[in-house]
Scaffold this motif. Structure first.
Motif, short mmCIF file in Angstrom:
data_model
loop_
_atom_site.label_atom_id
_atom_site.label_comp_id
_atom_site.label_asym_id
_atom_site.label_seq_id
_atom_site.Cartn_x
_atom_site.Cartn_y
_atom_site.Cartn_z
N MET A 51 0.88 -1.14 -0.11
CA MET A 51 0.09 0.02 0.02
C MET A 51 0.96 1.20 0.28
O MET A 51 1.78 1.40 0.81
N ILE A 52 0.65 1.97 -1.05
CA ILE A 52 1.69 3.17 -1.09
C ILE A 52 0.97 4.60 -0.22
O ILE A 52 1.77 5.12 0.41
N LYS A 53 -0.26 4.68 -0.66
CA LYS A 53 -0.99 5.71 -0.14
C LYS A 53 -2.51 5.39 -0.12
O LYS A 53 -3.16 5.21 -1.04
N GLU A 54 -2.98 5.32 1.17
CA GLU A 54 -4.42 4.90 1.30
C GLU A 54 -5.14 6.39 1.68
O GLU A 54 -4.81 7.29 2.61
N GLY A 55 -5.98 6.41 0.80
CA GLY A 55 -7.17 7.74 0.88
C GLY A 55 -8.33 7.42 1.36
O GLY A 55 -8.68 6.24 1.35
#
Lengths: 156, 156, 156, 156
Positions: free
Chosen positions: A112-116
């Motif tokens: 997961m790089i970036k959870e928005g």
């Protein structure tokens, strides 16, 4: 109840660790195979073996099969986030670097790089197990739907 | 000799037109199935049926299977260019719009967008046959290798 | 009121048609320049001239400037949809085919490919005006936010 | 002679380290600005400041300007490889995560992921300097041309 849900996610992944043939709910995922070798929240590893039926006319792992394995590891990584609502794939970008041959073992890593709240960004990488070569990499954007997750059918 | 090569490309595609089970050289391509319904230079159409083993846990066509069908139609479109040297896939970008369900018939369209000496750019689209809905689209860059094409094994 | 909003969108685009220097609200958009030459819902055309300050060390239009023009035409195409809530860009994929040189005039075309409630997919293309060559193409996914559109500041 | 070329690459980057206004050969690169803060082979860092003219109608760094900065850092990273022949950009994929505002300082990081004889794959990342947030990420495939590099004009 959140606690209980958390336990269910952990149970699910623990039940799959190291299993050759976990009975997953995804028929195509089952066809691809793969053994879960490591999981933590947002970070997963699975091992896949290149079978003859996954190859192309040149005898190497088919580009579509590479995309499929990367899509699978990314999908499993999203589930490891212990999310409450389903995420759906907006796009998948695969870059190809190196061929893999029938019989070779691959390590697939999901991250997961970036959870928005609405859009999440994940990465998958595929390596040859014997020499560590990076054969392909993928990124995906996922959109969080309004569909609540129910893990219980996975335990039937 | 160029003429002869041209004839071989035409023979190859003509022999596959409308065939349920053409004996392709790509094991994974054969697994995906698909019937060639139209071909011209740089423009192809195939029909695929969503089988149970291609679906995901939600019962819809797996994102990896969608990527695979699009990769296949793009690969066949490249072959229709009657090229002299193999092209290898640099990347595949898939955008997902709409689900497809088991039993549905899909129309896959491949199109050469820009053929360059070294880099070529192609597009694939996947539609539901019954209502024409666009379910996914892909683009690919391919690099022309130094490996000369020999079609003869395809006729054995 | 919907009617009135529609009129405002139409007014906005009509006021920009053929104008060399429309006073846009986007400083970087203004820097890029561009003249609107055609608009309909989901389909736009603008003309840009390659200025010296947009070029790279090789004297051709900088890859970032190409991406910027394509991002702009796609952004304007989204506005032409007469939408009620802002859309935000999830990703931008640019494929480069051909160089453009200082002084050349470019035609940028924007097209809505698939408008969804939450995710929309658009395409931009960039051509050399004098010979129609496709120099680059872009695709974008956009996510519809909860932020309501207010066009009135654009008319101040 | 290879040694001499190596020295010229090192000289070039050393001469730019920490300089506010290095006189680069790329007009658009100069317009974007940026100060080189770190370099090693295949790994670079630059700092950029968001200027008013780089923003969009919402007052945040324009998506095209983000793509441009990422394209620049990737281009500089390729040069740091001390290559003998020019590489040309095949595609640029940008994923957007977070806005940046006028006056904010950004850290751009470039990384060579996979260098191949013909195709190389690089990554760029853009962070807010004050809190380290990842605002965007890009990947690029580059194709190695037959055009030999001559650095001498850069020292005039």
């Amino acid at each position: 109840m959140e606690e209980k849900k958390h336990n269910r996610f952990a149970e699910l992944f623990n039940s799959q660790l190291g299993q050759e043939n976990p009975k997953g709910l995804s028929p195509f995922g089952n066809w691809l195979g793969g053994v879960l070798t490591h999981y933590e929240k947002g970070k997963l590893e699975k091992e896949y073996t290149v079978r003859h039926e996954m190859t192309n006319a040149l005898g190497t792992l088919h580009g579509g099969a590479i995309a499929s394995i990367l899509d699978e590891i990314i999908g499993a990584t999203v589930i490891s986030m212990e999310f409450s609502h389903f995420k759906t794939t907006v796009n998948l970008v695969v870059d190809y670097f190196y061929p893999a041959y029938e019989g070779q073992v691959l390590i697939a890593k999901g991250l997961m790089i970036k959870e928005g709240k609405k859009i999440s960004h994940l990465q998958g990488e595929l390596f040859l197990k014997d020499n560590g070569k990076l054969i392909a990499r993928a990124i995906t954007n996922m959109y969080t739907t309004d569909l609540a997750v129910d893990l219980e059918p996975l335990f039937k």
